[in-house]
Design a protein around this motif. Structure first.
Motif, PDB file in Angstrom:
ATOM      1  N   UNK A 705       1.007  -1.301   0.016  1.00 21.84           N
ATOM      2  CA  UNK A 705       0.189  -0.073   0.147  1.00 21.84           C
ATOM      3  C   UNK A 705       0.862   1.321   0.046  1.00 21.84           C
ATOM      4  N   UNK A 706       0.596   2.227  -1.010  1.00 22.15           N
ATOM      5  CA  UNK A 706       1.238   3.561  -1.007  1.00 22.15           C
ATOM      6  C   UNK A 706       0.557   4.741  -0.964  1.00 22.15           C
ATOM      7  N   UNK A 707      -0.797   4.626  -0.841  1.00 22.57           N
ATOM      8  CA  UNK A 707      -1.769   5.833  -1.006  1.00 22.57           C
ATOM      9  C   UNK A 707      -2.766   5.845   0.286  1.00 22.57           C
ATOM     10  N   UNK A 708      -2.404   5.013   1.212  1.00 16.35           N
ATOM     11  CA  UNK A 708      -3.478   4.900   2.270  1.00 16.35           C
ATOM     12  C   UNK A 708      -3.205   6.048   3.338  1.00 16.35           C
ATOM     13  N   UNK A 709      -4.275   6.680   3.799  1.00 14.90           N
ATOM     14  CA  UNK A 709      -4.476   7.826   4.395  1.00 14.90           C
ATOM     15  C   UNK A 709      -4.592   7.336   5.808  1.00 14.90           C
ATOM     16  N   UNK A 710      -5.263   6.173   6.176  1.00 13.25           N
ATOM     17  CA  UNK A 710      -5.446   5.540   7.579  1.00 13.25           C
ATOM     18  C   UNK A 710      -4.300   5.228   8.077  1.00 13.25           C
ATOM     19  N   UNK A 711      -4.398   4.806   9.484  1.00  8.99           N
ATOM     20  CA  UNK A 711      -3.343   4.450  10.331  1.00  8.99           C
ATOM     21  C   UNK A 711      -3.471   2.901  10.556  1.00  8.99           C
TER      22      UNK A 711
END
Length: 817
Positions: A705-711
């Motif tokens: 994953x390289x675009x996730x804004x979640x933690x």
């Protein structure tokens, strides 16, 4: 005899009584009388009346005054007016007596204390709410006449009525110049309103032309012989304590227009026609210009010929001209109210313009030096085409050949500095003008001049003043002399004198040591008072001195520190990591303040370069890192005070590593990752997180994953039984931060659970000490192969179970019972 004559007239000659009636006298005339006794001997001396006697009817008291009226009533006063009696009793009225009676009382009381001849009186000092009657009597030399009829009972109270305004004029009024106009109307109100006239919000004042008449009921503003300046918006205000009313009228005083604005410009000139233009009148007379009337005239004749009277443009073609004849043009402006005075042009000859320029007038020579002179001339007629160049020529007076002063073009100026003259020689100069047609005739030669320097001493310097001082020096400043004596100012001499001494001392020995208009006089004694003066010096010598107006006491001047912040000292300063941080400010104060830079109230980093000059200070940090961010402060301090300013510096960089990476919910094909945001976001918002995994047997990381804004992230598609490591990094607009890795690998297997209970347990054989049991496999094995079955037994009535043994098969014989 009549009192104004000297001659006596006999009345009778034979009167024997001691009285006589004299007939034939004229009423209103004054007479003197005299009587003489007569006997047989003759007539005795006359006896005269001592005073003249006026012939008139017998005098009685006057009749009663008429028309007694109440004009105004307030809570403590009543104003009354009346008319004189029809008959004054044969004698002039000497006074009036006004009387009042309080209703309920029997007697009238006199209210006038002194002789009163006015027929208007205000009775004051009355009691609010009381009711009165009034009457008035007239008196002559005989006595007091009958009183007038009484007024109706009057109760003392204030009468209040808002103002009313009834105007005789409309909203707009047009008046011709010179005519009179008036604005009239009627008004009312109690108490009596105040009337104010305004023009364009300015109070109208009376003068010889402007008259204002106001009666208790009417108002009038009259203007005689109106002028254009009377145009404006007039306002009449009627105001009392209960309110106000306003009336407006826009008055436009109209007249014929003023003349068109010159000069008349000849835009085009040809042998048979011209094109002229002009500007509209400054004053259109209050009415739009309807047309212009244009006329032409041969300058050698007196007759003006019409060109047109129907143009509204400010340009016109003048046709049918004769070549070589000089013409003048006359222009009128016209509106609805008349024709203006004319605008008359200069003379202009009708001819084609395109020829070589005329010869300039004789040039004038100025600013002569030993090797140069400035030639000045007036621009000649350009021949119809613009002048493109001037040719300046020179020659020595005794020579015959003219030489060009320069090969370079001279335009558009009408002066030229001729160089390369020989000192002491006499020269003449002439000028020719050139256009695209050719070169015109040269001007007459100038007056001869000698090439030499005229130089004189300069005038004194201007406005010398002391601009600063310390305990041992004074800074002086001045302006150059108004006249340099036609020579270059070499410099200035500065002198000073201790107050009380007679001699002046030189602060500098030579003028060239002070070429500028300022100088610091040093070596002075603290606490003493000095005078200063300045001289300008050129090649001719020293000027008269210019004195500093007031003596100066030598001591330190104290000025509290002042900081003028540059743009990089805004409240918050952002800088990218690796770039250079610069903070600077202009510093003022006397003496110059001590400068201190701090970060978070501690000394700044040793890598910071701090520069302090006489006008300011600058802090510079190259190759900034995130640790260089923080709150920086600049403090300046001197004996007069201190001042501090602060700026927050944010170094924009990649974020730090995420925190608390945790793995849960491990399955044979997935697991769940969670983490917390970095402690340091690099000064910019975290845009996304990069999640990667690695098989422990491999050296390469694979991005999952390289675009996730979640933690958090669900890692899928794992291979069952394989061991994995995971790592996570945060990114912002300035790049990717360091990774945080799992400390131990995890194995991709489903989680193990206890198996379900066996099914269908029953006995197949029973003996006195043993039981044979069988059962079926459970529905679920808990995620792993079943390795055995634990058999337990319990004696009937007991609470606890007793372990027998673990068997691998689905049957068992329990013994030892």
């Amino acid at each position: 005899r009549e009192s104004d004559r000297r001659a006596w007239t006999p009345v009778t000659y034979t009167v024997t009584r001691q009285n006589a009636t004299i007939q034939g006298l004229i009423q209103g005339k004054a007479y003197f009388f005299r009587i003489a006794a007569e006997n047989i001997i003759g007539m005795g001396p006359f006896t005269e009346t001592t005073e003249e006697i006026l012939i008139r009817d017998p005098i009685t008291v006057p009749d009663r005054p008429e028309d007694l009226e109440v004009k105004a009533v307030t809570k403590n006063s009543v104003t009354l007016t009346w008319n004189p009696p029809k008959y004054n009793g044969g004698s002039d009225i000497t006074m009036y007596v006004l009387e009042s009676r309080l209703i309920g009382k029997d007697k009238f009381h006199k209210v006038t204390k002194e002789k009163m001849l006015d027929r208007k009186f205000t009775v004051e000092g009355l009691k609010e709410g009381d009711t009165y009657e009034f009457r008035v009597s007239a008196c002559n030399i005989v006595g007091q006449g009958k009183p007038s009829f009484c007024t109706k009972p009057i109760t003392c109270k204030d009468e209040i009525a808002p103002p009313t305004l009834d105007l005789d004029f409309r909203d707009k009024l047009i008046v011709r110049v010179g005519e009179a106009f008036s604005l009239t109307g009627r008004y009312s109100g109690k108490p009596a309103p105040k009337v104010t006239w305004l023009k364009d919000d300015i109070v109208v004042k009376e003068d010889d032309r402007i008259k204002i008449q106001t009666t208790p009921t009417t108002l009038c503003l009259g203007i005689l012989k109106s002028v254009r300046d009377d145009t404006g918006k007039y306002c009449v205000t009627v105001e009392n304590s209960t309110g106000s009313r306003k009336g407006f009228c826009q008055v436009n005083v109209v007249d014929r227009p003023s003349p068109p604005v010159g000069p008349v410009v000849f835009d085009e000139v040809f042998k048979d026609h011209m094109v002229v233009s002009w500007k509209p009148p400054l004053d259109d007379g209050g009415s739009e210009i309807t047309n212009y009337i244009i006329e032409k005239k041969d300058t050698h004749k007196d007759l003006w010929m019409p060109v047109t009277s129907a143009t509204v443009k400010t340009t016109c073609k003048i046709p049918k001209l004769l070549e070589g004849v000089e013409y003048q043009i006359r222009i009128y402006a016209e509106n609805l109210y008349g024709i203006s005075d004319p605008l008359i042009s200069d003379e202009m000859k009708a001819k084609d313009r395109f020829r070589v320029p005329d010869a300039p007038e004789q040039p004038v020579i100025k600013d002569v030096t030993k090797d140069s002179a400035v030639v000045v001339w007036n621009k000649p007629y350009d021949g119809g085409k613009p002048i493109t160049n001037y040719i300046v020529e020179k020659k020595e007076t005794m020579a015959t050949r003219w030489v060009k002063a320069t090969k370079d073009p001279i335009f558009p100026g009408t002066k030229f500095k001729v160089p390369d003259l020989l000192e002491g020689c006499q020269y003449e100069f002439r000028v020719s003008a050139e256009n695209e047609i050719g070169v015109g005739d040269p001007s007459p030669p100038s007056k001869p001049i000698f090439a030499r320097d005229p130089i004189a001493k300069p005038s004194p310097p201007v406005n010398p003043e002391a601009v600063d001082k310390t305990k041992n020096s004074v800074d002086l400043s001045w302006q150059p002399p108004r006249h340099d004596g036609n020579g270059k100012i070499i410099g200035y001499l500065i002198e000073y004198q201790k107050v009380g001494d007679e001699g002046w001392k030189q602060a500098n020995l030579t003028a060239d040591s002070c070429p500028e208009t300022n100088y610091k006089v040093t070596g002075l004694t603290e606490g003493l008072t000095y005078k200063f003066r300045v001289k300008a010096v050129n090649a001719a010598g020293e000027s008269d001195p210019a004195h500093v107006p007031d003596p100066v006491e030598v001591k330190d001047r104290l000025e509290p520190p002042e900081l003028i912040l540059d743009a990089n000292m805004a409240r918050e300063q952002h800088v990218r990591a690796g770039d250079t941080l610069r903070l600077s400010a202009v510093i003022k104060g006397v003496p110059f303040p001590k400068v201190t830079w701090k970060k978070e109230d501690h000394e700044v980093s040793p890598k910071a370069d701090i520069e302090v000059t006489g006008v300011g200070s600058k802090l510079e940090i190259r190759n900034t890192v995130h640790e260089d961010g923080g709150m920086y402060s600049l403090t300046v301090e001197n004996p007069a005070g201190s001042k501090t300013v602060s700026v927050k510096v944010v170094v924009l960089d990649k974020p730090g590593p995420p925190r608390n990476l945790n793995i849960s919910d491990v399955r044979s094909d997935s697991c769940y990752l969670t983490w917390m945001e970095p402690e340091d976001d690099g000064g910019s918002v975290i845009t996304n997180y990069v999640v990667e995994r690695k098989d422990v047997a491999s050296a390469q990381w694979v991005a999952i994953s390289s675009s996730s804004k979640k933690r958090s992230h669900m890692a899928k598609y794992l291979m069952e039984g394989t061991q994995y490591l995971f790592r996570v990094a945060a990114e912002n607009q300035y790049g990717r931060g360091p990774y945080v890795e799992t400390l131990k690998p995890i194995k991709a297997i489903d989680p193990l659970h206890p198996p379900g209970p066996p099914k269908n347990l029953h006995h197949v054989d029973v003996d006195k000490t043993e039981v044979s049991l069988v059962w079926n496999r459970p529905d679920r094995d808990g995620g792993a192969e079943i390795t055995g079955y634990l058999v337990e037994y319990q004696e009937d009535g007991a609470d606890e179970w007793t372990k027998f043994q673990t068997v691998p098969m689905l049957d068992c014989v329990v013994t030892g019972l």
